[in-house]
Enzyme design. Sequence first.
Site, PDB file in Angstrom:
ATOM      1  N   SER A   1       4.362   3.596  -6.253  1.00 62.86           N
ATOM      2  CA  SER A   1       3.393   2.814  -7.030  1.00 62.86           C
ATOM      3  C   SER A   1       3.285   1.349  -6.631  1.00 62.86           C
ATOM      4  O   SER A   1       2.548   0.599  -7.268  1.00 62.86           O
ATOM      5  CB  SER A   1       3.754   2.886  -8.524  1.00 62.86           C
ATOM      6  OG  SER A   1       5.057   2.372  -8.747  1.00 62.86           O
TER       7      SER A   1
ATOM      8  N   SER B   1      -6.976   4.051  -8.225  1.00 63.16           N
ATOM      9  CA  SER B   1      -6.594   2.641  -8.194  1.00 63.16           C
ATOM     10  C   SER B   1      -7.733   1.765  -7.688  1.00 63.16           C
ATOM     11  O   SER B   1      -8.466   2.135  -6.762  1.00 63.16           O
ATOM     12  CB  SER B   1      -5.383   2.442  -7.284  1.00 63.16           C
ATOM     13  OG  SER B   1      -5.113   1.070  -7.088  1.00 63.16           O
TER      14      SER B   1
ATOM     15  N   GLU C   1      -7.295  -0.659  -5.924  1.00 62.85           N
ATOM     16  CA  GLU C   1      -6.949  -1.042  -4.559  1.00 62.85           C
ATOM     17  C   GLU C   1      -7.821  -0.313  -3.538  1.00 62.85           C
ATOM     18  O   GLU C   1      -8.001  -0.785  -2.412  1.00 62.85           O
ATOM     19  CB  GLU C   1      -5.478  -0.747  -4.282  1.00 62.85           C
ATOM     20  CG  GLU C   1      -4.503  -1.642  -5.036  1.00 62.85           C
ATOM     21  CD  GLU C   1      -4.439  -3.051  -4.480  1.00 62.85           C
ATOM     22  OE1 GLU C   1      -4.641  -3.216  -3.265  1.00 62.85           O
ATOM     23  OE2 GLU C   1      -4.184  -3.985  -5.258  1.00 62.85           O
TER      24      GLU C   1
ATOM     25  N   TYR D   1      -0.894   2.050   0.526  1.00 62.32           N
ATOM     26  CA  TYR D   1      -1.029   2.549  -0.847  1.00 62.32           C
ATOM     27  C   TYR D   1      -2.485   2.873  -1.165  1.00 62.32           C
ATOM     28  O   TYR D   1      -2.812   3.934  -1.701  1.00 62.32           O
ATOM     29  CB  TYR D   1      -0.497   1.501  -1.831  1.00 62.32           C
ATOM     30  CG  TYR D   1      -0.750   1.802  -3.286  1.00 62.32           C
ATOM     31  CD1 TYR D   1       0.089   2.645  -4.004  1.00 62.32           C
ATOM     32  CD2 TYR D   1      -1.842   1.238  -3.959  1.00 62.32           C
ATOM     33  CE1 TYR D   1      -0.129   2.916  -5.343  1.00 62.32           C
ATOM     34  CE2 TYR D   1      -2.076   1.502  -5.292  1.00 62.32           C
ATOM     35  CZ  TYR D   1      -1.220   2.336  -5.990  1.00 62.32           C
ATOM     36  OH  TYR D   1      -1.463   2.604  -7.315  1.00 62.32           O
TER      37      TYR D   1
ATOM     38  N   ARG E   1       6.709  -2.771 -17.232  1.00 63.69           N
ATOM     39  CA  ARG E   1       6.552  -2.999 -15.800  1.00 63.69           C
ATOM     40  C   ARG E   1       7.919  -3.263 -15.158  1.00 63.69           C
ATOM     41  O   ARG E   1       8.708  -4.053 -15.680  1.00 63.69           O
ATOM     42  CB  ARG E   1       5.659  -4.204 -15.534  1.00 63.69           C
ATOM     43  CG  ARG E   1       4.186  -3.912 -15.345  1.00 63.69           C
ATOM     44  CD  ARG E   1       3.933  -3.048 -14.157  1.00 63.69           C
ATOM     45  NE  ARG E   1       2.503  -2.983 -13.829  1.00 63.69           N
ATOM     46  CZ  ARG E   1       1.947  -1.963 -13.217  1.00 63.69           C
ATOM     47  NH1 ARG E   1       2.684  -0.905 -12.897  1.00 63.69           N
ATOM     48  NH2 ARG E   1       0.667  -1.967 -12.924  1.00 63.69           N
TER      49      ARG E   1
END
Length: 323
Positions: free
Chosen positions: A85, A126, A128, A150, A185
Amino acid sequence: MPKKALICGISGQDGAYLAQLLLNHGYEVYGTSRDAQIATLANLQYLGIRDRIKSLSMSLTDFRSVLQVLNQVQPDEVYNLAGQSSVSLSFEQPVETLESIATGTLNLLESIRFIGKPIKFYNAGSSECFGDTRGLSADEETPFRPRSPYAVAKSTAFWQVANYREAYKLFACSGILFNHESPLRPDRFVTQKIIAAACRIAKGQAQKLVLGNIDIQRDWGYAPDYVEAMYLLLQQEQPDDFVIATGKTISLSDFIVEAFGLLGLNWQEHVISEQSLYRPTDITISRANPRKANQQLGWCATTSVQQIVQIMVEAMQRKLSSQ
């Protein structure tokens, strides 16, 4: 009979909050980890729900393992939140990142197809994947231009889901989630790193926080808000993909100012930005357009960045006081 949900990656931030949400909706919740017998599942303990989860061992990169668990549980819904992750770590471990995300997702999809029962599947996408949109807001029609291993892996998984939905008529969908934070987190994530450092500095336990590029801009939301969107995706009549975000973007330096200011600190006296910590490729500005989720799911983010920072700071202070 209560619905059964299988959460792959239940030990993480999103998995824990999602488990809590589904339990509140009356679900029977199963969660997987590589070795359920030794997994601490600390986040579930933090939320006080560890004893209400049925834990199973499963390796997402092993098709036989995935198929066995799905056959055993016979879930109504599967949530795929597993896999490597960290964007930064993906540059150091690109193969493991691709296998855990892309191969893992493919094994779940193929197992659901093989079983042949109406299992609904959620995939954690995501933001991203979008890469650098040059400051423009990304929505469900924005092309992917991944800029990290990722992001490449997440893009692969996204298109696998779309392909199985179209080719085999599976109820399979992806939530393209922008950044979302919480006290759960891990410390390796920059937001929690900032919160932890600020709290330690306020207690006189540290003096400096060394970061990479603090001028990047992100759309930061609150993880408990975002797992509600995951749940809503699987309650629709037809499967579809949705951007999940607040629609508001701030810089990392603004996040730092908020965290240090809350503790009465001048961040400029404690924070150092070092070029050596910059990523090989990064996204300068991340913006989102969550209009589709607002209109079709009836979902919108309800927690501001200021509230998120305060929640995280208070949780960190409690943690440090107990040590």
